[in-house]
Design an enzyme around this catalytic site. Structure first.
Site, PDB file in Angstrom:
ATOM      1  CE  LYS A 185      -1.704   1.585   4.126  1.00 17.94           C
ATOM      2  NZ  LYS A 185      -1.362   3.002   4.313  1.00 17.94           N
ATOM      3  CG  ASN A 186       2.515   2.693   3.535  1.00 17.43           C
ATOM      4  OD1 ASN A 186       1.326   2.941   3.356  1.00 17.43           O
ATOM      5  ND2 ASN A 186       3.058   2.589   4.742  1.00 17.43           N
TER       6      ASN A 186
ATOM      7  CB  CYS B 107      -4.712  10.536  12.330  1.00 15.99           C
ATOM      8  SG  CYS B 107      -3.039   9.953  12.435  1.00 15.99           S
TER       9      CYS B 107
ATOM     10  NE  ARG C 120       0.698  10.231  10.443  1.00 15.89           N
ATOM     11  CZ  ARG C 120       0.322   9.140   9.787  1.00 15.89           C
ATOM     12  NH1 ARG C 120      -0.794   8.539  10.085  1.00 15.89           N
ATOM     13  NH2 ARG C 120       1.065   8.663   8.820  1.00 15.89           N
TER      14      ARG C 120
ATOM     15  CG  ASP D 104       3.620   1.479   9.582  1.00 24.92           C
ATOM     16  OD1 ASP D 104       3.243   2.303  10.437  1.00 24.92           O
ATOM     17  OD2 ASP D 104       3.640   1.730   8.354  1.00 24.92           O
TER      18      ASP D 104
ATOM     19  NE  ARG E 271      -6.651   4.169   6.004  1.00 27.52           N
ATOM     20  CZ  ARG E 271      -5.618   4.529   6.775  1.00 27.52           C
ATOM     21  NH1 ARG E 271      -5.742   4.586   8.075  1.00 27.52           N
ATOM     22  NH2 ARG E 271      -4.468   4.858   6.252  1.00 27.52           N
TER      23      ARG E 271
HETATM   24  C1  UD1 Z   1       4.534   6.963   6.443  1.00 31.36           C
HETATM   25  C2  UD1 Z   1       3.685   5.721   6.285  1.00 31.36           C
HETATM   26  C3  UD1 Z   1       3.211   5.214   7.646  1.00 31.36           C
HETATM   27  C4  UD1 Z   1       4.409   5.024   8.574  1.00 31.36           C
HETATM   28  C5  UD1 Z   1       5.272   6.282   8.615  1.00 31.36           C
HETATM   29  C6  UD1 Z   1       6.546   6.090   9.411  1.00 31.36           C
HETATM   30  C7  UD1 Z   1       2.644   5.993   4.128  1.00 31.36           C
HETATM   31  C8  UD1 Z   1       1.400   6.278   3.349  1.00 31.36           C
HETATM   32  N1  UD1 Z   1       2.541   6.034   5.446  1.00 31.36           N
HETATM   33  O1  UD1 Z   1       3.691   7.972   7.018  1.00 31.36           O
HETATM   34  O2  UD1 Z   1       2.556   3.963   7.451  1.00 31.36           O
HETATM   35  O3  UD1 Z   1       3.933   4.741   9.876  1.00 31.36           O
HETATM   36  O4  UD1 Z   1       5.644   6.670   7.282  1.00 31.36           O
HETATM   37  O5  UD1 Z   1       7.289   5.023   8.910  1.00 31.36           O
HETATM   38  O6  UD1 Z   1       3.677   5.699   3.562  1.00 31.36           O
HETATM   39  N2  UD1 Z   1       6.464  14.799  10.758  1.00 31.36           N
HETATM   40  C9  UD1 Z   1       6.518  16.143  11.067  1.00 31.36           C
HETATM   41  N3  UD1 Z   1       6.414  17.049  10.046  1.00 31.36           N
HETATM   42  C10 UD1 Z   1       6.268  16.662   8.746  1.00 31.36           C
HETATM   43  C11 UD1 Z   1       6.230  15.296   8.445  1.00 31.36           C
HETATM   44  C12 UD1 Z   1       6.320  14.367   9.465  1.00 31.36           C
HETATM   45  O7  UD1 Z   1       6.633  16.525  12.232  1.00 31.36           O
HETATM   46  O8  UD1 Z   1       6.177  17.541   7.867  1.00 31.36           O
HETATM   47  C13 UD1 Z   1       6.527  13.806  11.853  1.00 31.36           C
HETATM   48  C14 UD1 Z   1       5.202  13.029  11.954  1.00 31.36           C
HETATM   49  O9  UD1 Z   1       4.267  13.722  12.745  1.00 31.36           O
HETATM   50  C15 UD1 Z   1       5.660  11.741  12.593  1.00 31.36           C
HETATM   51  C16 UD1 Z   1       7.053  11.535  12.005  1.00 31.36           C
HETATM   52  O10 UD1 Z   1       7.481  12.814  11.538  1.00 31.36           O
HETATM   53  O11 UD1 Z   1       5.747  11.888  13.987  1.00 31.36           O
HETATM   54  C17 UD1 Z   1       7.103  10.533  10.884  1.00 31.36           C
HETATM   55  O12 UD1 Z   1       6.243  10.942   9.844  1.00 31.36           O
HETATM   56  P1  UD1 Z   1       6.464  10.525   8.318  1.00 31.36           P
HETATM   57  O13 UD1 Z   1       7.747   9.782   8.179  1.00 31.36           O
HETATM   58  O14 UD1 Z   1       6.268  11.725   7.471  1.00 31.36           O
HETATM   59  O15 UD1 Z   1       5.283   9.502   8.100  1.00 31.36           O
HETATM   60  P2  UD1 Z   1       4.157   9.498   6.979  1.00 31.36           P
HETATM   61  O16 UD1 Z   1       4.752   9.789   5.649  1.00 31.36           O
HETATM   62  O17 UD1 Z   1       2.999  10.302   7.433  1.00 31.36           O
END
Ligand code: UD1
Length: 421
Positions: free
Chosen positions: A22-23, A118, A123, A307, A399
């Site tokens: 999915k990711n 969420c 996030r 995850d 999902r």
């Molecule tokens: C992706 C995955 C999710 C996985 C996560 C971490 C997808 C669709 N989802 O989520 O399944 O759990 O990686 O491996 O691929 N953060 C900030 N600012 C930002 C972006 C992120 O503070 O602009 C923080 C987030 O709140 C979180 C951490 O960084 O605490 C990791 O987030 P991120 O690596 O961006 O995860 P996702 O891309 O949302």
């Protein structure tokens, strides 16, 4: 709304085939907004998140067909995509934010609903926005929407404060059509990012260094289309490995992305789970009552994946000894713990740390799923528990896990989907 009714306590046996990731599929689907030609994607899993992405791409002007029985998705990208990703879709799937980079690169303008928090944490997407600003975008948040515009994006030297997965993907996509070279430092190294970069390179992008912390992207004038097969899902594979271990079963898994799973294999082996690699994508997993608790710290790839944290927590409840889990990626990702306690687990939470005292004989009970991976943990615990476990709010599970109850039934689990009252 549906619920799962699980009569637990019997060891899983047989073979399960792991689906497409999915990711990886989601960012690749959004990347088609950058393209000028038709693209055919294989190994795209039949999931709620994929149908949400399909809906959003349709709204943005793509012609898109999904064939669930063949796992094929065919996308005809529009010459001029629409500019707005509406809140009603973004709020159901945060990954919708991944259309922002492609829209800005292709149309120089975008209006994308700001994803809210969420269940697993706040996030924010500040790192995505900061990087796009560095590439020349002007960005404001107006009435809950990110409004972004630019002349052609310019290559930039960007160092992420944190190796964000979505941030790396968004900027990677935006940079493919930018003017000049973009260097991303402290980039995320997840296999799904490597898959996205491989896909884009097949369409004519010039990306190097994906899979390392420094990625360079030389912008090109246009990208064509291609045929591409998405990698398989390392988190789904890990979940079925835990299912074998927690039920003390013997399961063969096919289509396992073994190279992307070092941390999970290592922790399972440290616990005493037997894993035999039979082929380049096939493994055999056997669990027995000698399994021990271990300590786990979640980290960006190649560290232990957040995850898989909830599923390992469920497994440790049934293992010998005591284990400590530290969650460093999301601030609120122990939602499964209180529900596991309803099944008889002994877990103490202190901030980002959980102490799991194992050796529990879990007993079935009604539980409530709070997010995708927490749902998986509750299903796993239900498979191990004596008696009946009812898992409510399984729309989370739909999902991200393709045909989960069918796959588990084929392994001998007593699991039924029912309409919830
Ligand atoms: C992706 C995955 C999710 C996985 C996560 C971490 C997808 C669709 N989802 O989520 O399944 O759990 O990686 O491996 O691929 N953060 C900030 N600012 C930002 C972006 C992120 O503070 O602009 C923080 C987030 O709140 C979180 C951490 O960084 O605490 C990791 O987030 P991120 O690596 O961006 O995860 P996702 O891309 O949302």
């Amino acid at each position: 709304m549906d619920r799962l009714v699980i009569k637990g306590g019997n060891p899983l046996k047989g073979e399960v085939t792991i689906s497409g990731a999915k990711n990886a599929a989601l960012p690749i689907m959004f990347a088609t907004l950058l393209l000028s030609k038709k693209t055919i994607l294989h190994n795209v899993p039949d999931l709620k998140d994929i149908s949400t992405a399909k809906k959003l791409l349709e709204i943005l002007g793509c012609g898109i067909k999904y064939y669930p029985e063949k796992k094929i998705c065919v996308v005809e990208p529009p010459e001029f995509p629409e500019l707005e990703a509406p809140y009603n879709l973004v709020r159901t799937m945060r990954a919708s934010i991944l259309c922002l980079g492609p829209l800005l690169a292709k149309r120089k303008s975008a209006r994308v609903a700001l994803p809210g928090g969420c269940a697993i944490g706040s996030r924010p997407v500040d790192l995505h926005l900061k990087a796009l600003k560095k590439m020349g975008a002007e960005i404001e948040v107006v009435e809950g929407y990110i409004e972004a515009r630019c002349d052609r994006l310019k290559g930039a030297h960007i160092t992420f404060d944190f190796p964000t997965v979505g941030g790396t993907e968004n900027i990677l996509m935006a940079a493919t059509l930018a003017k000049g070279e973009t260097i991303l430092e402290n980039a995320a190294r997840e296999p799904e990012i490597v898959d996205l970069a491989n896909f884009l390179n097949k369409c004519g992008a010039k990306i190097k260094g994906h899979g390392t912390a420094v990625i360079s992207i030389k912008g090109v004038e246009a990208l064509s289309g291609t045929t591409y097969s998405v990698i398989s899902d390392r988190i789904e594979a890990g979940t079925y490995m835990v299912a074998a271990a927690i039920t003390r079963g013997e399961v063969y898994l096919k289509n396992v992305p073994i190279c992307a799973m070092d941390a999970v294999f290592e922790k399972l082996r440290e616990m005493g789970v037997f894993i035999e690699v039979l082929d380049n994508d096939k493994v055999k997993v056997i669990g027995d009552d000698s399994i021990q608790c271990v300590d786990i710290i979640t980290q960006p790839y190649p560290g232990f994946p957040t995850d898989m944290q909830a599923q390992f927590m469920a497994l440790m409840c049934t293992a010998n000894g005591t284990g400590i889990i530290k969650e460093t990626i999301f601030e609120n990702r122990f939602m499964q713990a209180v529900e596991l306690m309803r099944l008889g687990a002994d877990i103490k939470i202190a901030g980002d740390t959980a102490i799991v005292r194992g050796g529990r004989k879990l007993k079935g009970a009604p539980v409530m799923a709070s997010d995708l991976r927490a749902s998986a943990a509750l299903v796993l615990a239900g498979l191990a528990a004596q008696g009946t476990t009812i898992v409510r709010r399984i729309y989370h599970l739909d999902r991200g896990y393709e045909y989960m109850e069918k796959k588990l039934s084929a392994l001998g689990a007593h699991i039924l989907r029912e309409k919830d009252d």
